[in-house]
Design a protein around this motif. Structure first.
Motif, PDB file in Angstrom:
ATOM      1  N   SER A 190      71.472 102.573   6.077  1.00  0.00           N
ATOM      2  CA  SER A 190      72.660 102.369   6.900  1.00  0.00           C
ATOM      3  C   SER A 190      73.375 103.683   7.192  1.00  0.00           C
ATOM      4  CB  SER A 190      73.649 101.417   6.204  1.00  0.00           C
ATOM      5  OG  SER A 190      74.771 101.163   7.030  1.00  0.00           O
ATOM      6  N   ASN A 191      73.852 103.794   8.422  1.00  0.00           N
ATOM      7  CA  ASN A 191      74.837 104.809   8.794  1.00  0.00           C
ATOM      8  C   ASN A 191      76.072 104.023   9.223  1.00  0.00           C
ATOM      9  OD1 ASN A 191      76.327 106.978   9.703  1.00  0.00           O
ATOM     10  ND2 ASN A 191      75.191 107.194  11.614  1.00  0.00           N
ATOM     11  N   PRO A 192      76.896 103.621   8.255  1.00  0.00           N
ATOM     12  CA  PRO A 192      77.994 102.697   8.556  1.00  0.00           C
ATOM     13  C   PRO A 192      79.231 103.441   9.070  1.00  0.00           C
ATOM     14  CG  PRO A 192      78.009 103.223   6.229  1.00  0.00           C
ATOM     15  CD  PRO A 192      76.842 103.975   6.832  1.00  0.00           C
ATOM     16  N   PRO A 193      80.223 102.714   9.556  1.00  0.00           N
ATOM     17  CA  PRO A 193      81.484 103.362   9.922  1.00  0.00           C
ATOM     18  C   PRO A 193      82.149 103.933   8.674  1.00  0.00           C
ATOM     19  CG  PRO A 193      81.693 100.971  10.010  1.00  0.00           C
ATOM     20  CD  PRO A 193      80.249 101.270   9.796  1.00  0.00           C
ATOM     21  N   TYR A 194      82.564 105.204   8.737  1.00  0.00           N
ATOM     22  CA  TYR A 194      83.161 105.803   7.537  1.00  0.00           C
ATOM     23  C   TYR A 194      84.375 106.686   7.814  1.00  0.00           C
ATOM     24  CZ  TYR A 194      79.876 109.625   8.853  1.00  0.00           C
ATOM     25  OH  TYR A 194      79.156 110.600   9.516  1.00  0.00           O
ATOM     26  N   ILE A 195      84.978 106.524   8.975  1.00  0.00           N
ATOM     27  CA  ILE A 195      86.169 107.304   9.290  1.00  0.00           C
ATOM     28  C   ILE A 195      87.414 106.505   8.910  1.00  0.00           C
ATOM     29  CG2 ILE A 195      87.488 108.410  11.134  1.00  0.00           C
ATOM     30  CD1 ILE A 195      84.851 108.793  12.626  1.00  0.00           C
ATOM     31  N   PRO A 196      88.335 107.068   8.121  1.00  0.00           N
ATOM     32  CA  PRO A 196      89.568 106.356   7.787  1.00  0.00           C
ATOM     33  C   PRO A 196      90.335 105.955   9.049  1.00  0.00           C
ATOM     34  CG  PRO A 196      89.306 108.271   6.367  1.00  0.00           C
ATOM     35  CD  PRO A 196      88.239 108.371   7.424  1.00  0.00           C
ATOM     36  N   SER A 197      90.903 104.779   9.033  1.00  0.00           N
ATOM     37  CA  SER A 197      91.570 104.239  10.228  1.00  0.00           C
ATOM     38  C   SER A 197      92.611 105.195  10.795  1.00  0.00           C
ATOM     39  CB  SER A 197      92.238 102.903   9.893  1.00  0.00           C
ATOM     40  OG  SER A 197      91.294 101.974   9.398  1.00  0.00           O
ATOM     41  N   ALA A 198      93.393 105.820   9.940  1.00  0.00           N
ATOM     42  CA  ALA A 198      94.471 106.686  10.398  1.00  0.00           C
ATOM     43  C   ALA A 198      93.972 107.963  11.055  1.00  0.00           C
ATOM     44  CB  ALA A 198      95.392 107.032   9.230  1.00  0.00           C
ATOM     45  N   LEU A 216      83.145 103.121  14.144  1.00  0.00           N
ATOM     46  CA  LEU A 216      83.845 104.287  13.605  1.00  0.00           C
ATOM     47  C   LEU A 216      84.738 103.949  12.414  1.00  0.00           C
ATOM     48  CD1 LEU A 216      85.109 105.958  16.925  1.00  0.00           C
ATOM     49  CD2 LEU A 216      83.142 106.674  15.555  1.00  0.00           C
ATOM     50  N   ASP A 217      85.469 102.842  12.518  1.00  0.00           N
ATOM     51  CA  ASP A 217      86.561 102.537  11.593  1.00  0.00           C
ATOM     52  C   ASP A 217      86.044 102.044  10.247  1.00  0.00           C
ATOM     53  OD1 ASP A 217      88.899 101.783  10.325  1.00  0.00           O
ATOM     54  OD2 ASP A 217      89.763 100.843  12.105  1.00  0.00           O
ATOM     55  N   GLY A 218      86.229 102.883   9.225  1.00  0.00           N
ATOM     56  CA  GLY A 218      85.782 102.532   7.883  1.00  0.00           C
ATOM     57  C   GLY A 218      86.867 101.972   6.994  1.00  0.00           C
ATOM     58  N   GLY A 219      87.992 101.575   7.592  1.00  0.00           N
ATOM     59  CA  GLY A 219      89.087 101.026   6.800  1.00  0.00           C
ATOM     60  C   GLY A 219      90.059 102.103   6.355  1.00  0.00           C
ATOM     61  N   GLY A 222      88.192 104.756   4.576  1.00  0.00           N
ATOM     62  CA  GLY A 222      86.879 105.072   5.140  1.00  0.00           C
ATOM     63  C   GLY A 222      85.710 104.551   4.332  1.00  0.00           C
ATOM     64  N   LEU A 223      85.983 103.793   3.278  1.00  0.00           N
ATOM     65  CA  LEU A 223      84.928 103.406   2.335  1.00  0.00           C
ATOM     66  C   LEU A 223      84.626 101.905   2.312  1.00  0.00           C
ATOM     67  CD1 LEU A 223      86.110 105.664  -0.627  1.00  0.00           C
ATOM     68  CD2 LEU A 223      84.186 106.118   0.907  1.00  0.00           C
ATOM     69  N   ASP A 224      85.239 101.139   3.195  1.00  0.00           N
ATOM     70  CA  ASP A 224      85.046  99.679   3.171  1.00  0.00           C
ATOM     71  C   ASP A 224      83.572  99.287   3.295  1.00  0.00           C
ATOM     72  OD1 ASP A 224      87.739  99.360   2.916  1.00  0.00           O
ATOM     73  OD2 ASP A 224      88.064  98.466   4.899  1.00  0.00           O
ATOM     74  N   ARG A 227      81.570  99.736   0.084  1.00  0.00           N
ATOM     75  CA  ARG A 227      81.860  98.692  -0.909  1.00  0.00           C
ATOM     76  C   ARG A 227      81.069  97.420  -0.592  1.00  0.00           C
ATOM     77  NH1 ARG A 227      87.174 100.753   0.209  1.00  0.00           N
ATOM     78  NH2 ARG A 227      87.878 102.088  -1.510  1.00  0.00           N
ATOM     79  N   ALA A 228      81.020  97.070   0.692  1.00  0.00           N
ATOM     80  CA  ALA A 228      80.293  95.866   1.088  1.00  0.00           C
ATOM     81  C   ALA A 228      78.791  96.017   0.862  1.00  0.00           C
ATOM     82  CB  ALA A 228      80.574  95.554   2.556  1.00  0.00           C
ATOM     83  N   ILE A 229      78.252  97.175   1.201  1.00  0.00           N
ATOM     84  CA  ILE A 229      76.818  97.400   1.044  1.00  0.00           C
ATOM     85  C   ILE A 229      76.438  97.427  -0.437  1.00  0.00           C
ATOM     86  CG2 ILE A 229      74.939  99.056   1.413  1.00  0.00           C
ATOM     87  CD1 ILE A 229      76.416  99.857   4.027  1.00  0.00           C
ATOM     88  N   ALA A 230      77.207  98.141  -1.232  1.00  0.00           N
ATOM     89  CA  ALA A 230      76.903  98.233  -2.671  1.00  0.00           C
ATOM     90  C   ALA A 230      77.001  96.870  -3.342  1.00  0.00           C
ATOM     91  CB  ALA A 230      77.851  99.219  -3.347  1.00  0.00           C
ATOM     92  N   ALA A 231      77.992  96.068  -2.926  1.00  0.00           N
ATOM     93  CA  ALA A 231      78.179  94.749  -3.539  1.00  0.00           C
ATOM     94  C   ALA A 231      77.050  93.794  -3.197  1.00  0.00           C
ATOM     95  CB  ALA A 231      79.517  94.161  -3.098  1.00  0.00           C
ATOM     96  N   GLY A 232      76.489  93.914  -2.011  1.00  0.00           N
ATOM     97  CA  GLY A 232      75.467  92.960  -1.592  1.00  0.00           C
ATOM     98  C   GLY A 232      74.036  93.414  -1.732  1.00  0.00           C
TER      99      GLY A 232
END
Length: 288
Positions: A190-198, A216-219, A222-224, A227-232
């Protein structure tokens, strides 16, 4: 009177330089060469080539779009990645050179298993570039592309068909592991969204106004997505499988901590062409 190739190249260079474009000459070649189907050598060798009036009109419209802040490859609607050409859409990011490090890392780890019928899932696939680049080098592997955007998946499917890889390429629409229905994979990438919203409003206009926010928006931090990938991942990873992710330049330790908290071990870390931390590989055991 028709304009020559050399004259319109000069027009582009001057306009882009005046607009502050960092490498006006390179962007001139990308835009004009891409529009006319000419490589660099042909462009340099034939400055006297006469263009049709309709070509001049089309090129001038492209120049206007670039001066308004639209990136060159967005204007062309396609971009090369890992030696392959990918169609873009408003729902996808442009595949960028640093992401090739992720593909190379996965391929190196899979080299001893190249002849096996491995399974790969690409989470947040966008254009499908990562997965399709892997499938192009792994002739017996099958892949599944997952994305929350149906439009992105439609673009990825078109790219799979154009590259003659559609017979080994499936898609699933939904959030992260939701479309997998209990399936297990040898590789999760995965190359997921990892930029902090602000941070998003501070990005260059080429990114904030032309790349899809969903990609773009990683929460807040920037790490949301991590967390989802590691959990699943544990429930969908084969016993000797691994997870490979691209990260932001300053996220290596945070991402490692997230995966460690879910029982994973960092197997490998890679830097990009600029020397920044970019790729991390995780496994359930040290031997994986």
């Amino acid at each position: 009177m028709s304009i020559t190739l050399g004259a319109i190249m000069d027009r582009f260079r001057r306009a882009l330089q005046a607009a502050g474009v960092e490498d006006a000459a390179a962007e001139t070649r990308i835009l004009i060469g891409g529009a006319l189907g000419l490589d660099r050598a042909a462009m340099l060798a034939r400055p006297e080539l006469a263009l049709r009036p309709e070509d001049e009109t089309r090129l001038d419209a492209m120049l206007d779009r670039r001066l308004a802040g639209e990136p060159p490859h967005r204007i062309l609607g396609r971009r090369e990645f890992f030696g392959l050409e990918f169609q873009l859409s408003e729902a996808t990011l442009e595949p960028r050179p640093d992401t090739e490090i992720l593909v190379e890392t996965v391929l190196e780890r899979l080299r001893p298993r190249r002849e096996e019928p491995l399974s790969i899932v690409d989470l947040g696939t966008g254009t499908g570039a990562i997965l399709l680049a892997l499938l192009s080098e792994m002739p017996f592997a099958r892949g599944m592309a997952v994305d929350l955007s149906e439009k992105a998946l439609a673009t990825a499917q078109k790219n799979a068909e154009a590259l003659a890889l559609a017979d080994r390429f499936d898609t699933g629409c939904g959030s992260w592991f939701a479309p997998l229905a209990g399936r297990v994979f040898d590789v999760i990438v995965s190359n997921p969204p990892y930029i902090p919203s602000a941070v998003i409003p501070t990005l260059d206009v080429e990114v904030r106004e032309h790349d899809p926010l969903l990609a773009l928006d990683g929460g807040e931090d920037g790490l949301d997505a991590y967390r989802a990938i590691a959990a699943g991942a544990g429930a969908h990873l084969a016993s000797m499988g691994f997870v490979a992710v691209e990260t932001g330049f300053d996220q290596r330790q945070s991402v490692e901590d997230i995966f460690r908290g879910q029982g994973f071990i960092l197997s490998e870390a890679r830097r990009d062409y600029g020397g920044n931390d970019r790729v991390q590989v995780f496994s359930k055991t040290r031997s994986a």
